[in-house]
Design a protein around this motif. Sequence first.
Motif, PDB file in Angstrom:
ATOM      1  N   GLU A  76      69.492  28.027  17.249  1.00 44.34           N
ATOM      2  CA  GLU A  76      69.742  29.465  17.351  1.00 44.34           C
ATOM      3  C   GLU A  76      68.743  30.140  18.281  1.00 44.34           C
ATOM      4  OE1 GLU A  76      71.876  32.797  17.001  1.00 44.34           O
ATOM      5  OE2 GLU A  76      72.408  30.842  16.129  1.00 44.34           O
ATOM      6  N   TYR A 118      69.662  29.388  21.849  1.00 42.16           N
ATOM      7  CA  TYR A 118      70.812  30.200  22.242  1.00 42.16           C
ATOM      8  C   TYR A 118      70.382  31.630  22.566  1.00 42.16           C
ATOM      9  CZ  TYR A 118      75.367  32.494  22.024  1.00 42.16           C
ATOM     10  OH  TYR A 118      76.501  33.223  22.329  1.00 42.16           O
ATOM     11  N   GLU A 119      69.546  32.203  21.718  1.00 37.97           N
ATOM     12  CA  GLU A 119      69.102  33.588  21.923  1.00 37.97           C
ATOM     13  C   GLU A 119      68.276  33.736  23.200  1.00 37.97           C
ATOM     14  OE1 GLU A 119      67.017  34.391  18.322  1.00 37.97           O
ATOM     15  OE2 GLU A 119      68.838  34.913  17.194  1.00 37.97           O
ATOM     16  N   LEU A 154      68.461  31.783  25.951  1.00 35.26           N
ATOM     17  CA  LEU A 154      69.358  31.657  27.098  1.00 35.26           C
ATOM     18  C   LEU A 154      70.197  32.925  27.273  1.00 35.26           C
ATOM     19  CD1 LEU A 154      70.532  29.936  29.385  1.00 35.26           C
ATOM     20  CD2 LEU A 154      72.134  28.966  27.721  1.00 35.26           C
ATOM     21  N   SER A 155      70.640  33.485  26.165  1.00 37.56           N
ATOM     22  CA  SER A 155      71.431  34.715  26.219  1.00 37.56           C
ATOM     23  C   SER A 155      70.626  35.866  26.808  1.00 37.56           C
ATOM     24  CB  SER A 155      71.927  35.074  24.811  1.00 37.56           C
ATOM     25  OG  SER A 155      72.669  36.272  24.834  1.00 37.56           O
ATOM     26  N   CYS A 156      69.372  35.991  26.391  1.00 35.15           N
ATOM     27  CA  CYS A 156      68.488  37.042  26.888  1.00 35.15           C
ATOM     28  C   CYS A 156      68.264  36.894  28.390  1.00 35.15           C
ATOM     29  CB  CYS A 156      67.160  36.995  26.138  1.00 35.15           C
ATOM     30  SG  CYS A 156      65.879  38.104  26.781  1.00 35.15           S
ATOM     31  N   LYS A 198      70.059  35.250  30.553  1.00 31.65           N
ATOM     32  CA  LYS A 198      71.313  35.438  31.294  1.00 31.65           C
ATOM     33  C   LYS A 198      71.582  36.922  31.519  1.00 31.65           C
ATOM     34  CE  LYS A 198      76.245  34.373  31.257  1.00 31.65           C
ATOM     35  NZ  LYS A 198      76.251  33.722  32.586  1.00 31.65           N
ATOM     36  N   GLU A 199      71.329  37.728  30.510  1.00 33.80           N
ATOM     37  CA  GLU A 199      71.561  39.170  30.639  1.00 33.80           C
ATOM     38  C   GLU A 199      70.625  39.788  31.678  1.00 33.80           C
ATOM     39  OE1 GLU A 199      71.711  43.241  27.897  1.00 33.80           O
ATOM     40  OE2 GLU A 199      71.494  41.268  26.947  1.00 33.80           O
ATOM     41  N   ILE A 230      75.941  26.319  23.454  1.00 31.58           N
ATOM     42  CA  ILE A 230      75.573  27.254  24.518  1.00 31.58           C
ATOM     43  C   ILE A 230      76.641  27.373  25.612  1.00 31.58           C
ATOM     44  CG2 ILE A 230      73.092  27.119  24.153  1.00 31.58           C
ATOM     45  CD1 ILE A 230      74.572  25.223  27.071  1.00 31.58           C
ATOM     46  N   SER A 284      79.435  28.814  25.711  1.00 30.15           N
ATOM     47  CA  SER A 284      80.014  30.156  25.842  1.00 30.15           C
ATOM     48  C   SER A 284      79.182  31.050  26.748  1.00 30.15           C
ATOM     49  CB  SER A 284      80.145  30.810  24.466  1.00 30.15           C
ATOM     50  OG  SER A 284      78.875  30.988  23.867  1.00 30.15           O
ATOM     51  N   LEU A 285      77.900  30.691  26.949  1.00 32.74           N
ATOM     52  CA  LEU A 285      77.031  31.464  27.832  1.00 32.74           C
ATOM     53  C   LEU A 285      77.192  31.063  29.292  1.00 32.74           C
ATOM     54  CD1 LEU A 285      73.787  31.532  25.640  1.00 32.74           C
ATOM     55  CD2 LEU A 285      75.474  33.356  25.967  1.00 32.74           C
TER      56      LEU A 285
END
Length: 296
Positions: free
Chosen positions: A56, A59-60, A62-64, A66-67, A94, A96-97
């Motif tokens: 988790e 994932y968080e 990579l999401s951060c 990416k944004e 991951i 979906s990112l």
Amino acid sequence: MTTPKGIVNAILTPFAENGKIDFHLLEKQTSFLIDGGLNGLFVNGSTGEGLLLTAEERYEILSCIKEVSNNRVDLYACCIQPTTHQVVKDIEKIQSLDPDYVVAVPPLYYSGDQDMLYIHFKEIASASSAPLVLYNFPQMTNNPLRLETLIRLAEVENIIGVKDSSGDFLSFVQGAESHATDKFCWMQGDDLLHTSSLQAGSEAVVTGLGNVSIKNHVGLYNAFLRRDYDTMWAHQKELNKLYRIITVTGKGIPAIKAATAILGRSTFPMKDPWLNLTKAEIGKVESILTEIGINQ
């Protein structure tokens, strides 16, 4: 499908004293690196302490990133796990990112032969929607990827390159000079070998040291594109000076994190506290930054 190019930084992960991710500083560090002109970010790799994170958390992070990056640079999602099925599970989480590349190492801890490593990476490549970068780091995995295996894997569909941190420069040069193609890129993972590797046929390098200061890495690569070798070596000499933060402490990632924290873009704590630098070691790092004039 494009292969990696340019300067790729293995971004660190800032943690609060309680071990939680400091997303504010992660955003700040991401912006600093992208604004510095690099080409890509290795996310949740060795420098990012990816193996110490939960799925988790990875994932968080990579999401951060990416944004913040907003498609300005390539993102390499590192899935550093001990077994094939664990890597595949990480990739599934991951995907979906939509990272530009995924990165995987050989199986950890238990030794295997080269045929086993070939099967490991072939299965990962077939399970990933993003192109796969191999990560050769035998000091940490106990499973070196031999040159002949890398050449064999270079022919596998969806495998597009290798980040080599083995320190085996002879094999790296043989690969980069003779087996670099439009499909497969040889990426050097040792900051001290960046200029030599680019001149030997590499098209990309990966740095952890760039977390502290990325300007000489970018300057070195831009000089490479102009074939201005004197300027390349001038930048390399500056990188070698900065590398002393590692040699003076004998600790790579903690020293890089401490230097970046001194400059206000990270925190000092490692995910596992026993990896933290002592106050005396932090003092040595700070002295080197002052000596070579890095203050931001």
